[in-house]
Design a protein around this motif. Structure first.
Motif, PDB file in Angstrom:
ATOM      1  N   UNK A   3      33.198  32.619  31.897  1.00 19.41           N
ATOM      2  CA  UNK A   3      32.547  33.694  32.656  1.00 19.41           C
ATOM      3  C   UNK A   3      33.301  35.012  32.513  1.00 19.41           C
ATOM      4  N   UNK A   4      34.620  34.962  32.572  1.00 19.86           N
ATOM      5  CA  UNK A   4      35.417  36.189  32.460  1.00 19.86           C
ATOM      6  C   UNK A   4      35.135  36.907  31.144  1.00 19.86           C
ATOM      7  N   UNK A   5      35.128  36.164  30.069  1.00 17.33           N
ATOM      8  CA  UNK A   5      34.909  36.770  28.756  1.00 17.33           C
ATOM      9  C   UNK A   5      33.492  37.316  28.635  1.00 17.33           C
ATOM     10  N   UNK A   6      32.531  36.587  29.163  1.00 20.50           N
ATOM     11  CA  UNK A   6      31.139  37.025  29.085  1.00 20.50           C
ATOM     12  C   UNK A   6      30.965  38.387  29.751  1.00 20.50           C
ATOM     13  N   UNK A   7      31.506  38.520  30.949  1.00 20.06           N
ATOM     14  CA  UNK A   7      31.288  39.764  31.690  1.00 20.06           C
ATOM     15  C   UNK A   7      32.202  40.892  31.200  1.00 20.06           C
ATOM     16  N   UNK A  33      39.274  40.591  36.460  1.00 21.33           N
ATOM     17  CA  UNK A  33      40.575  39.964  36.700  1.00 21.33           C
ATOM     18  C   UNK A  33      40.337  38.463  36.806  1.00 21.33           C
ATOM     19  N   UNK A  34      41.231  37.682  36.212  1.00 23.92           N
ATOM     20  CA  UNK A  34      41.041  36.233  36.178  1.00 23.92           C
ATOM     21  C   UNK A  34      42.328  35.526  36.573  1.00 23.92           C
ATOM     22  N   UNK A  35      42.187  34.511  37.398  1.00 21.34           N
ATOM     23  CA  UNK A  35      43.321  33.703  37.847  1.00 21.34           C
ATOM     24  C   UNK A  35      43.004  32.244  37.589  1.00 21.34           C
ATOM     25  N   UNK A  36      43.948  31.513  37.000  1.00 22.80           N
ATOM     26  CA  UNK A  36      43.750  30.105  36.676  1.00 22.80           C
ATOM     27  C   UNK A  36      45.059  29.344  36.861  1.00 22.80           C
ATOM     28  N   UNK A  84      43.938  27.745  26.515  1.00 23.23           N
ATOM     29  CA  UNK A  84      42.637  27.840  25.851  1.00 23.23           C
ATOM     30  C   UNK A  84      42.024  29.228  26.040  1.00 23.23           C
ATOM     31  N   UNK A  85      42.165  29.787  27.229  1.00 20.84           N
ATOM     32  CA  UNK A  85      41.655  31.125  27.545  1.00 20.84           C
ATOM     33  C   UNK A  85      42.338  32.156  26.640  1.00 20.84           C
ATOM     34  N   UNK A  86      43.647  32.103  26.568  1.00 21.60           N
ATOM     35  CA  UNK A  86      44.398  33.105  25.801  1.00 21.60           C
ATOM     36  C   UNK A  86      44.054  33.064  24.309  1.00 21.60           C
ATOM     37  N   UNK A  87      43.727  31.890  23.804  1.00 21.54           N
ATOM     38  CA  UNK A  87      43.355  31.772  22.395  1.00 21.54           C
ATOM     39  C   UNK A  87      42.058  32.527  22.096  1.00 21.54           C
ATOM     40  N   UNK A  88      41.212  32.689  23.094  1.00 21.85           N
ATOM     41  CA  UNK A  88      39.921  33.351  22.900  1.00 21.85           C
ATOM     42  C   UNK A  88      40.015  34.869  23.028  1.00 21.85           C
ATOM     43  N   UNK A  89      41.081  35.352  23.630  1.00 18.55           N
ATOM     44  CA  UNK A  89      41.199  36.778  23.888  1.00 18.55           C
ATOM     45  C   UNK A  89      41.406  37.565  22.599  1.00 18.55           C
ATOM     46  N   UNK A 149      39.442  42.698  24.536  1.00 21.49           N
ATOM     47  CA  UNK A 149      39.105  42.085  25.828  1.00 21.49           C
ATOM     48  C   UNK A 149      40.021  42.626  26.917  1.00 21.49           C
ATOM     49  N   UNK A 150      39.459  43.391  27.829  1.00 19.68           N
ATOM     50  CA  UNK A 150      40.234  44.001  28.909  1.00 19.68           C
ATOM     51  C   UNK A 150      40.154  43.111  30.144  1.00 19.68           C
ATOM     52  N   UNK A 151      40.934  42.035  30.120  1.00 18.85           N
ATOM     53  CA  UNK A 151      40.953  41.082  31.220  1.00 18.85           C
ATOM     54  C   UNK A 151      42.386  40.940  31.728  1.00 18.85           C
ATOM     55  N   UNK A 152      42.542  41.076  33.019  1.00 20.59           N
ATOM     56  CA  UNK A 152      43.847  40.847  33.646  1.00 20.59           C
ATOM     57  C   UNK A 152      43.935  39.355  33.964  1.00 20.59           C
ATOM     58  N   UNK A 153      44.509  38.594  33.034  1.00 16.16           N
ATOM     59  CA  UNK A 153      44.602  37.138  33.182  1.00 16.16           C
ATOM     60  C   UNK A 153      45.985  36.756  33.667  1.00 16.16           C
ATOM     61  N   UNK A 154      46.036  35.993  34.774  1.00 11.85           N
ATOM     62  CA  UNK A 154      47.311  35.516  35.304  1.00 11.85           C
ATOM     63  C   UNK A 154      47.178  34.042  35.680  1.00 11.85           C
ATOM     64  N   UNK A 155      48.301  33.357  35.660  1.00  9.64           N
ATOM     65  CA  UNK A 155      48.340  31.978  36.123  1.00  9.64           C
ATOM     66  C   UNK A 155      48.745  31.973  37.586  1.00  9.64           C
TER      67      UNK A 155
END
Length: 266
Positions: free
Chosen positions: A66-70, A78-81, A89-94, A98-104
């Protein structure tokens, strides 16, 4: 890692983390026409409320579908997982674009996000795993806190009552040996937590969420996957129209593997 080893992990966050060493979330929503129904339905409802310039928070973002789609449609995401496997897996797709603030991180601790920061909040993974009501309400409360007044929060649940039929499709002996209470038909909440329509409703009512839509997100699509995956594109498009026609019908709401509730912050 196997189920027996998973069950021995006492720390709940670590147990959830290791769950996705077993279950592959990376292509769950996109590996077939049948699998895609849940994603397409969910996007359809999110887009009912999205406006230009809206900020989206994806809590429990999984492998980023969903994050990548939008983000790729121009929204600030912003995405948290929590899970190591899903983060990888998420980071491999970036891509650099892609302007996504991804954090664990943990859905119960959203301190990095300010009050009333997001127009749309997605809560699609955490309620699959939180067992006690106090943690569920804390998760809902945090989602509300970071959502703007009048903003929309999207909740996903795994439906207790339809899983029986999809499991029966895989195992003819499921009704005699399945992991559930043979009197109440409550599934054992391991490694996922299951909700009926009524328990999901009560949880959100207790969290003071104004529910706008109750949706059978994938309906019978997993049960009928073999047939759906054989469909021509034309037939599949018409099947989707049929699914969208029935997915909010109260008499069919529980007959789905995944429930989607669309809420508004009061």
């Amino acid at each position: 890692m196997d189920f027996e080893q998973l069950a021995k992990i006492e720390n709940e966050s670590e147990r959830v983390n290791r769950t996705y060493d077993i279950f592959n979330e990376n292509n769950r929503l996109n590996h077939s026409k049948a699998a895609r129904v849940e994603f397409l339905t969910t996007v359809r409802y999110i887009e009912k409320y999205l406006k230009e310039g809206h900020r989206i928070l994806d809590i429990g973002a999984g492998a980023g579908e969903y994050s990548l789609y939008f983000a790729r449609k121009g929204y600030e995401v912003s995405a948290l997982e929590l899970s190591d496997a899903n983060i990888a897996a998420f980071r491999k797709k970036l891509t650099p674009e892609d302007k996504i603030d991804l954090v664990q991180g943990n859905a119960l601790e959203l301190l990095r996000y300010g009050d009333k920061s997001f127009d749309i909040v997605l809560l699609f993974g955490p309620l699959y795993h939180l067992k006690n009501d106090a943690d569920k309400q804390k998760c809902i409360s945090e989602a509300k806190r970071v959502c703007k007044d009048g903003g929309k929060i999207f909740f996903a649940f795994i439906s207790n009552d339809f899983v029986f039929l999809t499991e029966f499709e895989y195992n003819v002996n499921y009704f005699s040996i399945g992991d559930y209470n043979k009197e109440t038909f409550k599934l054992n909440d391991f490694p996922f937590v299951f909700h009926t329509v009524d328990t999901a409703r009560k949880l959100l009512a207790d969290g003071c969420i104004n529910v706008l839509h109750e949706v059978a997100a994938d309906g019978a699509s997993e049960l009928l996957a073999a047939r759906i995956n054989e469909m021509s594109d034309e037939d599949y498009a018409q099947y989707l129209r049929y699914h969208f026609y029935i997915c909010e019908k109260p008499e069919l709401l529980g007959m789905t593997n995944h429930l989607l509730f669309v809420g508004e912050k009061e």
